[in-house]
Design an enzyme around this catalytic site. Structure first.
Site, mmCIF file in Angstrom:
data_model
loop_
_atom_site.group_PDB
_atom_site.id
_atom_site.type_symbol
_atom_site.label_atom_id
_atom_site.label_comp_id
_atom_site.label_asym_id
_atom_site.label_seq_id
_atom_site.Cartn_x
_atom_site.Cartn_y
_atom_site.Cartn_z
ATOM 1 N N TYR A 164 0.830 -1.203 0.000
ATOM 2 C CA TYR A 164 0.000 0.000 0.000
ATOM 3 C C TYR A 164 0.865 1.254 0.000
ATOM 4 O O TYR A 164 0.644 2.182 0.771
ATOM 5 C CB TYR A 164 -0.944 0.007 1.209
ATOM 6 C CG TYR A 164 -1.682 -1.302 1.396
ATOM 7 C CD1 TYR A 164 -2.665 -1.697 0.501
ATOM 8 C CD2 TYR A 164 -1.375 -2.161 2.450
ATOM 9 C CE1 TYR A 164 -3.331 -2.905 0.649
ATOM 10 C CE2 TYR A 164 -2.037 -3.374 2.601
ATOM 11 C CZ TYR A 164 -3.018 -3.728 1.697
ATOM 12 O OH TYR A 164 -3.671 -4.918 1.842
ATOM 13 N N TYR A 218 -13.368 -7.097 5.025
ATOM 14 C CA TYR A 218 -12.075 -7.216 4.338
ATOM 15 C C TYR A 218 -11.773 -8.699 4.157
ATOM 16 O O TYR A 218 -11.839 -9.470 5.115
ATOM 17 C CB TYR A 218 -10.942 -6.551 5.124
ATOM 18 C CG TYR A 218 -9.615 -6.743 4.414
ATOM 19 C CD1 TYR A 218 -9.279 -5.960 3.322
ATOM 20 C CD2 TYR A 218 -8.736 -7.750 4.805
ATOM 21 C CE1 TYR A 218 -8.095 -6.164 2.624
ATOM 22 C CE2 TYR A 218 -7.550 -7.968 4.118
ATOM 23 C CZ TYR A 218 -7.236 -7.167 3.031
ATOM 24 O OH TYR A 218 -6.077 -7.373 2.340
ATOM 25 N N ASP A 254 -14.902 -16.065 7.238
ATOM 26 C CA ASP A 254 -13.496 -15.715 7.054
ATOM 27 C C ASP A 254 -12.910 -15.473 8.441
ATOM 28 O O ASP A 254 -13.091 -14.406 9.027
ATOM 29 C CB ASP A 254 -13.388 -14.477 6.162
ATOM 30 C CG ASP A 254 -11.944 -14.033 5.960
ATOM 31 O OD1 ASP A 254 -11.057 -14.544 6.678
ATOM 32 O OD2 ASP A 254 -11.710 -13.165 5.099
ATOM 33 N N LYS A 278 -3.237 -16.209 8.568
ATOM 34 C CA LYS A 278 -2.509 -15.341 9.512
ATOM 35 C C LYS A 278 -1.836 -16.104 10.662
ATOM 36 O O LYS A 278 -0.707 -16.533 10.516
ATOM 37 C CB LYS A 278 -3.437 -14.241 10.018
ATOM 38 C CG LYS A 278 -3.695 -13.190 8.937
ATOM 39 C CD LYS A 278 -4.170 -11.860 9.499
ATOM 40 C CE LYS A 278 -4.021 -10.756 8.480
ATOM 41 N NZ LYS A 278 -5.236 -10.472 7.705
#
Ligand SMILES: *Cc1c(COP(=O)(O)O)cnc(C)c1O
Length: 708
Positions: A297, A425, A526, A555
């Site tokens: 980003y 997200y 998710d 993660k």
């Protein structure tokens, strides 16, 4: 506010801990004598060095100066005839125990327990008050001498991160101990500063007929070759026997160790370059980065601030200039056990030696099978089949494809869209991005190629407020209108992460699951951010006791060490896709990478020990207490805490760069975004570090660091 240098490896004047760790390849190899001789040589070369013994056993505190077993006494003798330095004694002993035994035993005998964190703190506290230029830190016995039941000397060494000077005995079998020690040191990422080979009184170790001269020469020769192969250009010093350790004897040893001492001191900045040298090392790395690397980003021409990291341990990130940061991010929520966890490292090394990777098409292996079994043991009931992928985004792609193939296989070919709440997200790949929030997910940039999904209101009912059934109205309406087009509903259970760090009511999930059943559509959770204990439950789905048809995790799956994710589906979904000879059409090259699976399995073992629940509970209390003062500060919209997640939501977007600079100065690592300053610390974060993280946020808001 706590003093930011308190637990840092920097002195108040900014100087990082300097020195070497002197370790032995075993007990009684001549480590103390070598330390003494190095001390003598370095002092004579003009360096204000002190020998520091973190733990001395076999000596009572009152007898440090006199006991024949006291290393401090030896160091004093080693300096005989060398000009003494005002205010800097030859040696310091930080802990003393009377029993002549391993540190863990000797301490236990006196009702005490040593641990690496505290020993390290004691060493740094001593560094902060003494005027030494550098330390010669001497261990006790060999590398794996226990400090307590879990930790040993090598753990302490890797926390300190200093180069290691290894002393080994030159005798029959001694080479083996030295090579094992070299391997252990290098595996921990520590650098070798030099090796001394010390002769034993009987190098043949009682074996008749040994060619002693040949043995000793060969030991040195093999070691030299091995070091060359490892690319270690370090001094290897062969010490000769000194019959009497008087002043002349010490002088002789000091001379022999001169090349090693020179090499050790060459890493210490001279007065003029003190910190500029270190800084320039960091600056040059950042510069090289800027001419070749692209960051997440970020612009590749207009560079954001960047910090170079040298190493990590526990909940700490050490920068190239030696500054140590308390980590509040778990490296994007993944490093739940902290960094360099010994069990994860062991699993990695063992698997690397056995088999780093094989293709998963037509082949399988124990790490993947065992991990799948362990995952199925802990995910909500009804989930039966594990598909491994490389990252969270790919796990989401896999989930979407599973849902689509499932619907196709049962003839529902019109079900090609996904319904998802706003502010979600799910990752950065095309399919995952299509179900991210259309505004914060930057859909406008990619609208031409993104599949068009259906969006519903975000779950508006707060986690900590009474449930309002009206918050399901939007979902109900859309499912009523478009239900037949919808392959699956996908959302993050309980916590919407990167889309706003929002905690919503478990009842919403129960209601939504019911609506999905009525609309005959699949439900995908998710859990990439929420899985593995972060919210206070192993999986966030447990808050609502809801079973999804498909669950994604990633993660923290490997404890943050390697990239791996898993998409886990119900038996129903799996058998649906596979009916009439159907196969699931996905297969990443590095699917079920054996290294990642082995580490993930070790991470699940650490979780299975059960400490995480207590750890997350205490982080939750620390966050509630520590962030409460932010509640009433100007500009703050909301403060909320759930499990090991703490959020300060502002009314306006914050200046991430200026905040990050402020935080690094305070010795903490946080990465705020948009209107959110949030904490997701490793579960092992001690209470005092939680306080530092929270106070840093409070301090930033009070001083307006978020505005500039
Ligand atoms: C981080 C995240 C992803 C994407 O995972 P990557 O490994 O970054 O691709 C997907 N979903 C959620 C909820 C996440 O937090």
């Amino acid at each position: 506010m706590t003093n930011s240098t308190e637990h840092s490896s920097l002195r108040p004047d900014g100087k990082p801990l300097l020195g070497v760790f002197v370790a032995g390849s075993g007990t009684d190899v001549g480590k103390t004598v070598c330390t003494g001789a190095l001390l003598r040589e370095l002092r004579q070369a003009g360096f204000a060095v002190q020998a520091v013994k973190p733990v001395q056993t076999g000596v009572l505190a009152a007898e440090i100066a006199s006991s024949p077993l006291s290393d401090a006494r030896v160091y004093g003798k080693a300096l005989e005839g060398v000009e003494s330095l005002v205010g800097l004694p030859a040696a310091a002993v930080l802990h003393c125990f009377g029993l002549p035994a391993s540190p863990h035993l000797a301490a236990a005998k006196e009702g005490k327990r040593l641990d690496c964190q505290n020993l390290r703190k004691d060493i740094l506290a001593h560094w902060n008050v003494v005027s030494a230029k550098a330390f010669l830190l001497e261990g006790a016995g060999g590398l794996h001498v226990p400090l307590n039941e879990d930790e040993d000397m090598l753990d302490l060494m890797s926390m300190l991160g200093l180069p290691v000077f290894l002393v080994g005995g030159n005798y029959l079998g001694g080479l083996n101990h030295i090579l094992l020690s070299v391997e252990a040191i290098l595996h921990r990422g520590l650098s070798l500063a030099g090796i001394a080979l010390v002769p034993a009184s009987d190098p043949a170790m009682g074996c008749p007929g040994v060619d002693v001269a040949g043995l000793l020469t060969d030991n040195a020769h093999i070691l030299q070759k091995k070091l060359e192969r490892l690319g270690c250009a370090i001094p290897l010093v062969e010490i000769s026997r000194v019959e009497k350790l008087d002043q002349a004897g010490w002088e002789k040893l000091a001379c022999q160790l001169r090349p090693a001492a020179k090499r050790i001191a060459s890493n210490w900045p001279t007065a003029g370059q003190e910190s500029s040298e270190q800084l320039s090392e960091e600056e040059s790395l950042v510069q090289r980065d800027r001419s070749s690397v692209w960051h997440p980003y970020a612009s590749a021409t207009n560079f954001p601030p960047l910090n170079a990291v040298k190493r990590t341990f526990s909940n700490r990130i050490v920068l190239a200039d030696g500054k140590e940061l308390v980590d509040g991010m778990s490296s994007w929520w993944a490093a739940i056990h902290g960094y360099n966890h010994p069990r994860l490292l062991d699993a990695l090394h063992a698997q690397a030696g056995r088999m780093p990777h094989v293709m998963f098409g037509g082949l399988t292996h124990e790490p993947a099978v065992a991990l799948a079994e362990k995952l199925l043991d802990i995910v909500p009931e009804g989930l039966e089949r594990v598909f491994f992928a490389d990252s969270g985004s790919v796990a989401v792609e896999v989930a979407l494809k599973m849902a689509l193939q499932y619907q196709q296989s049962r003839g529902e070919t019109q079900r090609t869209r996904f319904l998802t709440p706003r502010r979600g997200y799910h990752g950065d790949t095309i399919g995952a991005m299509s179900v991210c929030d259309p505004v914060t997910g930057m859909h406008s940039l990619f609208s031409a190629m993104l599949p068009e999904q259906l969006f519903m209101e975000r779950p508006s009912c707060r986690f900590d407020q009474p449930f309002d059934p009206a918050c399901l109205n939007d979902a109900r309406q859309i499912l009523a209108m478009h239900g037949k087009e919808i392959a699956a509903v996908i959302l993050e259970p309980i916590v919407q992460g990167a889309g706003g760090m929002w905690f919503y009511h478990p009842e919403y999930l129960r209601g939504l699951a019911q609506l999905c059943r009525e609309a005959d559509t699949l439900l995908i959770f998710d859990e990439i951010a929420t899985g593995f204990g972060r919210t206070g439950k192993m999986f966030a789905a447990e808050w609502a006791d809801v079973r999804p048809d498909i669950l994604c995790c990633g993660k923290a799956l490997t404890g943050g060490m390697l990239t791996l994710s898993a998409t886990i589906c119900s038996g129903h979904v799996a058998s649906g896709i596979c009916q009439d000879g159907g196969v699931f059409m996905h297969g990443p090259t590095f699917m079920a990478n054996a290294l990642a699976c082995a580490v993930a399995r070790a991470s699940l073992d650490v979780l299975a020990s059960g400490d995480w629940q207590q750890q997350v509970n205490s982080l939750e209390s620390a966050l509630r207490e520590g962030l409460a003062p932010c509640q009433n500060l100007p500009g703050v919209a909301d403060v909320r805490v759930l499990g090991a997640i703490g959020v300060v939501e502002m009314l306006e977007p914050v200046n991430t760069h200026s905040l990050q600079k402020f935080f690094v100065k305070q010795g903490v690592w946080l990465r705020p975004f948009n209107r959110l300053i949030y904490l997701m610390p490793p579960y092992v974060t001690p209470k005092e570090d939680m306080l530092r993280l929270c106070t840093a946020i409070e301090g930033a808001l009070r001083q307006g660091a978020h505005l500039s």
